[in-house]
Design a protein around this motif. Structure first.
Motif, mmCIF file in Angstrom:
data_model
loop_
_atom_site.group_PDB
_atom_site.id
_atom_site.type_symbol
_atom_site.label_atom_id
_atom_site.label_comp_id
_atom_site.label_asym_id
_atom_site.label_seq_id
_atom_site.Cartn_x
_atom_site.Cartn_y
_atom_site.Cartn_z
ATOM 1 N N LYS A 1 42.614 46.751 32.744
ATOM 2 C CA LYS A 1 44.232 47.069 33.056
ATOM 3 C C LYS A 1 44.917 45.886 32.235
ATOM 4 O O LYS A 1 46.035 46.139 31.881
ATOM 5 N N THR A 2 44.677 44.648 32.518
ATOM 6 C CA THR A 2 44.988 43.493 31.916
ATOM 7 C C THR A 2 45.187 43.850 30.407
ATOM 8 O O THR A 2 46.239 43.419 29.482
ATOM 9 N N THR A 3 43.959 44.026 29.929
ATOM 10 C CA THR A 3 43.918 44.241 28.327
ATOM 11 C C THR A 3 45.009 45.375 28.123
ATOM 12 O O THR A 3 45.486 45.353 27.014
ATOM 13 N N LEU B 1 54.190 44.337 35.359
ATOM 14 C CA LEU B 1 53.929 43.393 36.503
ATOM 15 C C LEU B 1 52.209 43.293 36.621
ATOM 16 O O LEU B 1 51.654 44.616 37.088
ATOM 17 N N ASP B 2 51.638 42.383 36.309
ATOM 18 C CA ASP B 2 50.222 42.323 36.755
ATOM 19 C C ASP B 2 49.675 41.571 37.885
ATOM 20 O O ASP B 2 49.762 40.505 38.022
ATOM 21 N N GLU B 3 49.393 42.512 38.846
ATOM 22 C CA GLU B 3 49.176 42.155 40.142
ATOM 23 C C GLU B 3 50.189 41.099 40.868
ATOM 24 O O GLU B 3 49.882 39.879 41.158
ATOM 25 N N PRO B 4 51.353 41.769 40.948
ATOM 26 C CA PRO B 4 52.416 40.918 41.636
ATOM 27 C C PRO B 4 52.190 40.305 42.945
ATOM 28 O O PRO B 4 52.777 39.220 43.291
ATOM 29 N N ALA C 1 37.245 42.938 43.961
ATOM 30 C CA ALA C 1 36.180 42.033 44.246
ATOM 31 C C ALA C 1 36.944 40.681 43.717
ATOM 32 O O ALA C 1 36.244 39.617 43.717
ATOM 33 N N GLU C 2 37.864 40.794 42.979
ATOM 34 C CA GLU C 2 38.567 39.653 42.596
ATOM 35 C C GLU C 2 39.207 38.476 43.296
ATOM 36 O O GLU C 2 39.743 39.119 44.270
ATOM 37 N N PRO C 3 38.859 37.539 43.350
ATOM 38 C CA PRO C 3 39.295 36.488 44.455
ATOM 39 C C PRO C 3 40.956 36.145 44.090
ATOM 40 O O PRO C 3 40.908 36.392 42.978
ATOM 41 N N PHE D 1 52.100 37.588 34.482
ATOM 42 C CA PHE D 1 50.697 37.322 34.141
ATOM 43 C C PHE D 1 49.864 37.307 35.513
ATOM 44 O O PHE D 1 50.459 36.829 36.135
ATOM 45 N N GLN D 2 48.822 37.894 35.243
ATOM 46 C CA GLN D 2 47.718 37.864 36.627
ATOM 47 C C GLN D 2 47.760 36.569 37.016
ATOM 48 O O GLN D 2 47.602 36.286 38.409
ATOM 49 N N ASN D 3 47.436 35.531 36.046
ATOM 50 C CA ASN D 3 47.195 33.983 36.694
ATOM 51 C C ASN D 3 48.337 33.452 36.141
ATOM 52 O O ASN D 3 48.639 33.099 35.201
HETATM 53 MG MG LIG Z 1 43.353 42.234 35.226
#
Ligand SMILES: [Mg+2]
Ligand SMILES: Nc1ncnc2c1ncn2[C@@H]1O[C@H](COP(=O)(O)OP(=O)(O)O)[C@@H](O)[C@H]1O
Lengths: 277, 637
Positions: free
Chosen positions: A60-62, A196-199, B4-6, A102-104
């Motif tokens: 997904k992020t890719t 939006l990556d895991e907002p 499973a991702e923290p 970004f996810q992180n």
């Molecule tokens: Mg990701």
């Protein structure tokens, strides 16, 4: 071209023959043998919210990285408003009208909250070194515009990022506020499409419910098309016009939430991963 | 909430929260002898090695000639009590953090400090014994035999052994005491110490200025004829500064926060007033100063100008340029070639200000040429390549191949002074005029930095510095933006070079060693990268006190050890205060804590979420959403 055609109908009166704002054709990304994405066909229509779900490492992020040219696509094509993005630098993709989070969370930590949303208007502004040094009227006007637009996108999140927070360095923000600021920063680039990556990752239920509402408003009030990667099924059900399920870089299902959530292949993907994890 | 991702770790905040950071008053003191002996032994051993190293470098002997307080303390002995004091204080340092128990400082700290200080001082005792019994001059050639007398106060080895243990213990105890006394007393003490040190260091400067103002009498009272403060002068200064510090307690901060609180036009007026006052002092001061002081001021100004240029490259755009001297060199040489009649092949002999246009264009071009290949690299690679380019430029000026233009190792001589619109000629024979010229260009450089920092260009530079990948993804053409920083920095550096060549009257390749780059980098880091005030203050203080790579500073005795000290300072800064003395972003602690509290609360919430997972799973199952059930099942597996 069959499934998506009806998708945009939910919110906006759009003809069935409408051109997708974003389209990937047979998109593949290769990481030294590992196919993170493989022959992905995807279309996003103007005014649409598409969720991308799938187990960890599904690609997904890719997908976001490939669209924004952060990683190079090894095969296939990416079209934005009918024009290919392949070969463009990331900053060109952004100025075409695609913004991302970004996810992180990756803010400009030592810049202030306001500066974060000001700097992301870079590709929409023109003033040169000389304008700044001579402090021309054009420069001052542009600065005022940048500031105002920055404040406008920040006030989208209520009072959380406004007032004294304008001048706080971003690293002082709480985790939830950092995620909000990332979205504000993407909005400030004046995009047509937001990724939006895991907002809501790491937010508590109240905060994530609130942000879910905001994602809807991003489309309704600001007119962005939105692709959202999300694990929280509550959010996915709330916001999505359409859900795309990835597994091992391949699209295994697509449709509205109700259909996808009972798709045996999808359940298999999740359960299968769960069993082997 | 996630598969499973923290959830990503909530920020880099340490686990401190306002609630846990209890005030020190209610914490009990520790019994005096319940020491962490291993820590003391470790720090003592490190300090002792440091003392021996300092002594064998011959620093104490060389610096002994410079008195701080007449007959009481010389710079040489001062260099031997710094480490005992620092380690004595350090050993009592507690990490105040939530969950880590702490105690109220008391006798425990003083005794710990004394023990550690005695160990550090014991390093010198050991050295005295070694010197007396073995011929250390064979392998270690730097130190002079006078060291033995210095260590023993001319009373022999046994005395040296005892006295250094005692001095170490006393100074270490004083260091520990610093942890115990209330903050106000600490501030007063520090003010007194720094005033004394500052007055001693600034001796030549103040004497010179006083002579210019015709108040030598006062100076004679403060300073001894052979250098150093007189005892009465020292006592008066200490008392005066101590009283001032006591009276001023909280007021300076209060005044500063009042200025910070001002807004709009009032704030601008306050800033303008501050700037005008500083400018007035800088313009008036040199009028009373003699040649030597003005020479020093001019040298300092040249380095401040260089530091401001490098600050744009390193501090704002985050490009670690280790070859910045190249632009100083190109500025110097191009000014020389364009203005000097003696420059071999080229004879334009332009007036300095006209030549400056050429200098700017040429340096900008060189900046582009060097920058274009370099700028696509990142981090370490970039630093190393810039280092290489810095040397290449110098070697080009040195080469026989181009000696027709640049005179090879002979350089270019007889460079005329800079003529200022027919009003005055700025040359090395009149350092005051050089200083004024430098001051003007520093003002320009400060204006440029200040304006650009508050423009879209400056913000883009900062974004690139913070996270280049993200900056690119936010629509910034990072290559162009970095190249621009490189060129702007180069041009500011070339100003310094052009003044330098007019001042010195000759340029040689040997003036542009890699060392210059390193020293400028150190002063930029020392002051606080990215902060104009910090960079100016840092470079002015360091270059003023220690001197530039070849220029003497106020403490001319340091010249041999300058690089050692710059190196030590750099290491210490990177370890203790990487953000510099005056960091570029003010850290508002209270608000920081508020946010950290939120983070902690948030972590609590996520943990609750995980705890309540089973309950959610069952509701999901009943709600008929198979994906959700599957997801949750997968998650708990
Ligand atoms: Mg990701
Ligand atoms: N830069 C990279 N280099 C090599 N492998 C990568 C890179 N980025 C992602 N991958 C791999 O590609 C796969 C998909 O990753 P990603 O897109 O981050 O998954 P997710 O769906 O969880 O966002 C994973 O196996 C990951 O390890």
């Amino acid at each position: 071209m069959s499934a998506p055609a009806q998708a945009a109908s939910g919110t906006q009166a759009s003809g069935p023959a409408q051109q997708p704002i974003l389209e990937t054709r047979g998109l593949g990304v290769d990481f030294g043998g590992l196919k993170a994405l493989d022959g992905l066909d995807l279309a996003v229509y103007p005014g649409e919210i598409v969720s991308v779900i799938g187990p960890n490492g599904a690609g997904k992020t890719t997908l976001f990285n490939a669209i924004t040219a952060t990683v190079a696509a090894s095969e296939g094509d990416i079209l934005f408003e009918g024009e290919s993005l392949i070969g463009l630098d990331p900053n060109r993709v952004t100025s075409r009208g695609i913004a991302r989070t970004f996810q992180n969370v990756r803010l400009f930590a030592n810049m202030t909250v306001l500066e974060n949303v000001m700097v992301s208007q870079h590709c929409r502004t023109r003033q040169s070194v000389f304008g700044a040094l001579l402090y021309t009227k054009a420069f001052r006007n542009e600065e005022a515009e940048i500031t105002e637009r920055g404040k406008e996108v920040l006030s989208f999140f209520g009072s959380r990022l406004t007032g004294y927070r304008f001048d706080q360095p971003a690293y002082t923000l709480s985790y939830a506020n950092r995620r909000r600021l990332e979205i504000a920063r993407a909005m400030a680039t004046q995009p047509k499409l937001i990724l939006l990556d895991e907002p809501v990752a790491g937010m508590n239920p109240t905060e994530s419910a609130e942000l879910t509402g905001l994602i809807g408003r991003l489309r309704d009030e600001w007119g962005f098309a939105i692709v959202v990667i999300e694990h929280d099924m509550e959010v996915v059900r709330e916001v999505s016009d359409r859900v795309v399920v990835l597994d091992h870089g391949v699209k295994i299902a697509e449709g509205d939430y109700a259909d996808v959530s009972v798709d045996p292949q999808v359940i298999e993907a999740y359960l299968g991963h769960g069993a082997t994890a | 909430m996630s598969l499973a991702e923290p959830p990503a770790a909530p920020g880099p905040s340490p686990s401190a929260s306002p609630g846990g950071d209890g005030s020190s008053d209610d914490a009990p003191p520790r019994p005096p002898f319940a020491q962490d002996w291993r820590r003391i032994a470790r720090m003592g051993a490190i300090g002792a090695i440091g003392q021996i190293f300092i002594s064998l470098s011959n620093m104490p002997v060389k610096l002994d000639g410079r008195a701080i307080i007449e007959g009481v303390l010389s710079l040489g002995y001062l260099s031997l009590v710094v480490l005992p004091l620092a380690s004595g204080s350090r050993v009592g340092h507690q990490i105040r953090r939530e969950g880590v128990p702490h105690h109220r400082p008391g006798a425990h700290e003083i005794i710990g400090g004394a023990a550690c200080g005695a160990l550090v001082g014991g390093g010198l005792s050991l050295l005295a014994v070694l010197i007396a019994n073995f011929d250390l001059r064979e392998p270690l050639v730097n130190w002079s035999p006078i060291l033995a007398d210095l260590l023993g106060f001319n009373r022999g080895t046994a005395f040296a052994v005892i006295i250094w243990l005692a001095i170490g213990a006393a100074v270490g105890a004083a260091g520990g005491l610093l942890r115990v006394v209330p903050p106000l007393a600490r501030r007063v003490l520090w003010t007194m110490v720094l005033t004394l040190f500052g007055a001693a260091v600034l001796e030549s400067l103040t004497t010179d200025l006083a002579e210019g103002m015709g108040i030598e009498g006062l100076i004679e009272w403060f300073y001894a004829p052979r250098g150093g403060l007189t005892i009465t002068g020292a006592i008066a200064l200490a008392a005066g500064s101590g009283v001032l510090a006591f009276v001023a307690r909280g007021r300076i901060k209060g005044a500063k926060s009042r200025i910070d609180a001002l807004e709009g036009p009032a704030r601008n007026r306050a800033n303008l007033g501050l700037i005008l006052a500083t400018a007035a002092v800088l313009v008036i001061l040199p009028m009373f100063a003699g040649k030597l002081t003005n020479e020093l001021l001019a040298n300092v100004g040249l380095f401040v100008l260089l530091a401001l240029g490098l600050n744009i490259v390193v501090g704002l755009a985050g490009i670690l340029d280790l070859g910045y001297v190249a632009f100083f060199a190109v500025g110097s040489y191009s000014a020389a070639v364009l203005t000097a009649a003696t420059s071999p092949k080229i004879h334009p002999e332009l007036p300095w200000f006209v030549a400056l246009i050429g200098v700017v264009l040429l340096t900008g071009l060189v900046g582009l040429f060097i920058g274009a290949p370099v700028i696509r690299m990142r981090g370490d690679y970039l630093a190393i390549v810039t280092l290489g380019f810095g040397e290449i430029i110098r070697l080009l000026f040195l080469s026989d191949w181009l000696s027709g233009w640049f005179g090879g190792s002979q350089g270019i001589t007889n460079i005329p002074g800079a003529e200022i619109f027919g009003l005055a000629t700025v040359a090395g024979t009149d350092p005051r005029s050089v200083f004024y010229l430098v001051l003007a260009f520093c003002a320009i450089a400060i204006y440029v930095s200040w304006r650009l920092e508050r423009s879209r260009i400056g913000r883009a530079w900062m974004a690139v510095r913070e996270d280049e990948t993200v900056a690119e993804a936010m629509g910034i053409n990072t290559v162009n933006v970095k190249l621009l920083a490189f060129v702007v920095g180069a041009v500011l550096g070339s100003f310094s070079g052009a003044i330098f060549s007019a001042k010195v009257g000759s340029v040689f390749p040997a003036s542009f060693l890699i060392l210059v780059s390193i020293v400028i980098l150190v002063v930029v880091i020392f002051g606080g990268m990215g902060n104009i005030v910090g960079v100016v203050a840092g470079s002015a203080v360091l270059i003023g006190v220690l001197g530039g790579p070849k220029q003497p500073g106020l403490l001319a005795e340091f010249s041999e050890f300058k690089l050692l000290i710059y190196g030590a300072l750099l290491v210490w800064m990177m370890l203790a205060r990487p953000e510099g003395l005056i960091p570029s972003v003010r850290r508002t602690r209270e608000l920081h804590q508020e946010e950290m509290a939120q983070d902690a609360w948030l972590r609590g919430q996520t943990e609750d979420d995980n705890g309540g997972r089973d309950a959610t799973a069952s509701t999901a199952a009943t709600s008929g959403s198979t994906v959700e059930a599957a997801r949750l099942a997968g998650e708990s597996a």
